[in-house]
Design a protein around this motif. Sequence first.
Motif, PDB file in Angstrom:
ATOM      1  N   TRP A  76      -4.896  14.742   6.086  1.00  0.00           N
ATOM      2  CA  TRP A  76      -5.617  13.662   5.406  1.00  0.00           C
ATOM      3  C   TRP A  76      -4.608  12.563   5.092  1.00  0.00           C
ATOM      4  O   TRP A  76      -3.630  12.797   4.376  1.00  0.00           O
ATOM      5  CB  TRP A  76      -6.236  14.153   4.105  1.00  0.00           C
ATOM      6  CG  TRP A  76      -7.451  15.015   4.284  1.00  0.00           C
ATOM      7  CD1 TRP A  76      -7.855  15.644   5.414  1.00  0.00           C
ATOM      8  CD2 TRP A  76      -8.407  15.340   3.268  1.00  0.00           C
ATOM      9  NE1 TRP A  76      -8.998  16.357   5.180  1.00  0.00           N
ATOM     10  CE2 TRP A  76      -9.368  16.187   3.881  1.00  0.00           C
ATOM     11  CE3 TRP A  76      -8.543  15.011   1.931  1.00  0.00           C
ATOM     12  CZ2 TRP A  76     -10.450  16.698   3.165  1.00  0.00           C
ATOM     13  CZ3 TRP A  76      -9.614  15.520   1.219  1.00  0.00           C
ATOM     14  CH2 TRP A  76     -10.566  16.353   1.837  1.00  0.00           C
ATOM     15  N   ARG A  77      -4.828  11.374   5.639  1.00  0.00           N
ATOM     16  CA  ARG A  77      -3.969  10.226   5.365  1.00  0.00           C
ATOM     17  C   ARG A  77      -4.748   9.252   4.497  1.00  0.00           C
ATOM     18  O   ARG A  77      -5.769   8.715   4.929  1.00  0.00           O
ATOM     19  CB  ARG A  77      -3.513   9.577   6.671  1.00  0.00           C
ATOM     20  CG  ARG A  77      -2.614  10.483   7.502  1.00  0.00           C
ATOM     21  CD  ARG A  77      -2.178   9.817   8.796  1.00  0.00           C
ATOM     22  NE  ARG A  77      -1.208  10.630   9.521  1.00  0.00           N
ATOM     23  CZ  ARG A  77      -1.528  11.599  10.371  1.00  0.00           C
ATOM     24  NH1 ARG A  77      -2.812  11.868  10.589  1.00  0.00           N
ATOM     25  NH2 ARG A  77      -0.593  12.294  10.985  1.00  0.00           N
ATOM     26  N   ILE A  78      -4.266   9.042   3.274  1.00  0.00           N
ATOM     27  CA  ILE A  78      -4.990   8.251   2.292  1.00  0.00           C
ATOM     28  C   ILE A  78      -4.156   7.044   1.876  1.00  0.00           C
ATOM     29  O   ILE A  78      -2.979   7.186   1.521  1.00  0.00           O
ATOM     30  CB  ILE A  78      -5.333   9.101   1.051  1.00  0.00           C
ATOM     31  CG1 ILE A  78      -6.170  10.332   1.467  1.00  0.00           C
ATOM     32  CG2 ILE A  78      -6.086   8.282   0.014  1.00  0.00           C
ATOM     33  CD1 ILE A  78      -6.495  11.266   0.320  1.00  0.00           C
ATOM     34  N   SER A  79      -4.751   5.865   1.943  1.00  0.00           N
ATOM     35  CA  SER A  79      -4.102   4.634   1.485  1.00  0.00           C
ATOM     36  C   SER A  79      -4.481   4.400   0.029  1.00  0.00           C
ATOM     37  O   SER A  79      -5.654   4.526  -0.344  1.00  0.00           O
ATOM     38  CB  SER A  79      -4.542   3.447   2.337  1.00  0.00           C
ATOM     39  OG  SER A  79      -4.182   3.641   3.685  1.00  0.00           O
TER      40      SER A  79
ATOM     41  N   LYS B  82       3.287   3.737  -7.991  1.00  0.00           N
ATOM     42  CA  LYS B  82       4.224   4.659  -7.353  1.00  0.00           C
ATOM     43  C   LYS B  82       4.813   5.622  -8.382  1.00  0.00           C
ATOM     44  O   LYS B  82       4.943   6.824  -8.127  1.00  0.00           O
ATOM     45  CB  LYS B  82       5.344   3.877  -6.667  1.00  0.00           C
ATOM     46  CG  LYS B  82       6.327   4.748  -5.902  1.00  0.00           C
ATOM     47  CD  LYS B  82       7.383   3.893  -5.200  1.00  0.00           C
ATOM     48  CE  LYS B  82       8.377   4.774  -4.462  1.00  0.00           C
ATOM     49  NZ  LYS B  82       9.421   3.975  -3.791  1.00  0.00           N
TER      50      LYS B  82
ATOM     51  N   THR C 195      -8.481   4.998   0.005  1.00  0.00           N
ATOM     52  CA  THR C 195      -9.228   4.777   1.239  1.00  0.00           C
ATOM     53  C   THR C 195      -8.740   5.716   2.328  1.00  0.00           C
ATOM     54  O   THR C 195      -7.529   5.843   2.548  1.00  0.00           O
ATOM     55  CB  THR C 195      -9.079   3.319   1.728  1.00  0.00           C
ATOM     56  OG1 THR C 195      -9.482   2.424   0.691  1.00  0.00           O
ATOM     57  CG2 THR C 195      -9.937   3.070   2.962  1.00  0.00           C
ATOM     58  N   SER C 196      -9.682   6.393   2.996  1.00  0.00           N
ATOM     59  CA  SER C 196      -9.330   7.297   4.084  1.00  0.00           C
ATOM     60  C   SER C 196     -10.588   7.669   4.859  1.00  0.00           C
ATOM     61  O   SER C 196     -11.677   7.762   4.288  1.00  0.00           O
ATOM     62  CB  SER C 196      -8.669   8.569   3.544  1.00  0.00           C
ATOM     63  OG  SER C 196      -8.477   9.518   4.574  1.00  0.00           O
TER      64      SER C 196
ATOM     65  N   THR D 252       0.833  -1.203   0.000  1.00  0.00           N
ATOM     66  CA  THR D 252       0.000   0.000   0.000  1.00  0.00           C
ATOM     67  C   THR D 252       0.862   1.245   0.000  1.00  0.00           C
ATOM     68  O   THR D 252       1.864   1.329   0.703  1.00  0.00           O
ATOM     69  CB  THR D 252      -0.914   0.017   1.241  1.00  0.00           C
ATOM     70  OG1 THR D 252      -1.715  -1.158   1.252  1.00  0.00           O
ATOM     71  CG2 THR D 252      -1.816   1.241   1.236  1.00  0.00           C
ATOM     72  N   ILE D 253       0.470   2.249  -0.798  1.00  0.00           N
ATOM     73  CA  ILE D 253       1.136   3.549  -0.789  1.00  0.00           C
ATOM     74  C   ILE D 253       0.328   4.494   0.086  1.00  0.00           C
ATOM     75  O   ILE D 253      -0.902   4.527   0.007  1.00  0.00           O
ATOM     76  CB  ILE D 253       1.258   4.102  -2.224  1.00  0.00           C
ATOM     77  CG1 ILE D 253       2.188   3.204  -3.050  1.00  0.00           C
ATOM     78  CG2 ILE D 253       1.774   5.539  -2.219  1.00  0.00           C
ATOM     79  CD1 ILE D 253       2.292   3.605  -4.495  1.00  0.00           C
ATOM     80  N   LYS D 254       1.013   5.207   0.972  1.00  0.00           N
ATOM     81  CA  LYS D 254       0.345   6.148   1.868  1.00  0.00           C
ATOM     82  C   LYS D 254       0.610   7.585   1.406  1.00  0.00           C
ATOM     83  O   LYS D 254       1.767   7.973   1.210  1.00  0.00           O
ATOM     84  CB  LYS D 254       0.867   5.986   3.298  1.00  0.00           C
ATOM     85  CG  LYS D 254       0.688   4.586   3.876  1.00  0.00           C
ATOM     86  CD  LYS D 254      -0.738   4.318   4.274  1.00  0.00           C
ATOM     87  CE  LYS D 254      -0.847   2.994   5.022  1.00  0.00           C
ATOM     88  NZ  LYS D 254      -2.238   2.717   5.444  1.00  0.00           N
ATOM     89  N   LEU D 255      -0.447   8.350   1.254  1.00  0.00           N
ATOM     90  CA  LEU D 255      -0.338   9.761   0.908  1.00  0.00           C
ATOM     91  C   LEU D 255      -0.851  10.589   2.083  1.00  0.00           C
ATOM     92  O   LEU D 255      -1.902  10.286   2.656  1.00  0.00           O
ATOM     93  CB  LEU D 255      -1.175  10.089  -0.332  1.00  0.00           C
ATOM     94  CG  LEU D 255      -0.853   9.324  -1.623  1.00  0.00           C
ATOM     95  CD1 LEU D 255      -1.794   9.769  -2.739  1.00  0.00           C
ATOM     96  CD2 LEU D 255       0.591   9.526  -2.036  1.00  0.00           C
ATOM     97  N   THR D 256      -0.105  11.632   2.454  1.00  0.00           N
ATOM     98  CA  THR D 256      -0.532  12.516   3.534  1.00  0.00           C
ATOM     99  C   THR D 256      -0.619  13.940   3.005  1.00  0.00           C
ATOM    100  O   THR D 256       0.335  14.455   2.413  1.00  0.00           O
ATOM    101  CB  THR D 256       0.457  12.472   4.709  1.00  0.00           C
ATOM    102  OG1 THR D 256       0.538  11.133   5.205  1.00  0.00           O
ATOM    103  CG2 THR D 256      -0.003  13.396   5.830  1.00  0.00           C
TER     104      THR D 256
END
Length: 279
Positions: free
Chosen positions: A74-77, A90, A39-40, A2-6
């Motif tokens: 906002w933390r989005i998977s 990526k 997803t978040s 999973t890539i995490k975006l903040t």
Amino acid sequence: GTIKLTFDFPQSAFLKLNPVLLLAFESPLTGENLDVTFTSQSLQPNTQSVCISGETRYIMLTGKASESNVHQKWRISVVTKSPDMKQSLKDVLVGAKSGSNISVTPLLLLSGERGTDTRHVSGSSPASSQTSSFLCELKRFLGDILPEDHPVSPPLQLDSLQSLPPLTLGLSSSETLLAGLINSSALTIFSFSSWSWFQVHHGELALSPALLEELGQRLEQTVVQIMEVIREEEMGHRATERLGRLRELSAFPKKEPPAGESQYRAFLLLKALQTVAQT
């Protein structure tokens, strides 16, 4: 996998409005098509699926309005449906190499519009996920099979069309309307009143047994016709595989009545193939 975006948003009263996170690509994408899920807890609905291809310029994610004007993160998977495509994902989101320029520009849009549909869905049901996959596959199939050199049409003005008045398609649609649409080869235009329609609804029909049988027969006849076109035009295995995948996503179960979502997908596929057959 999973890539995490903040995303770090400063304190602002505007976050109480309806936020939309827009990811704008700075250049055309290359590589394989991707089916991606974001997803978040900061998104509404919490899980949103998108279809990324070489034609994608923007990804639009609907956010959850804040109850206060506090500082927010906002933390989005982000995941792909194919784990082996993680590196491609990526590359798309953060660049191919460490230290390279970010290829996506995030923009936060805020709407103070009132009187809109405020129904919400938390999470994503299997039916809505299947419909999302179906729409992605349908888009790619049409891109493969439709001629690339067709003239560019001007924007379509729905209010100027000389045809039947707009009719709602869903569980309350009349038997007469659905029968007419299934048996008509005329161009059918689907207009969705809200850009986030498929994030909240996944479409259902309630066909009678007789109309279900008619839909199934019409779909099989049209699929055979399109398969012949694919062979004659030597379009290759990719178009055939995608058509097979579309049939799987819209197939009727043999031992029990098909669900409303399956009926809806089969109907959309029939109308799309009928249009292709006339092109």
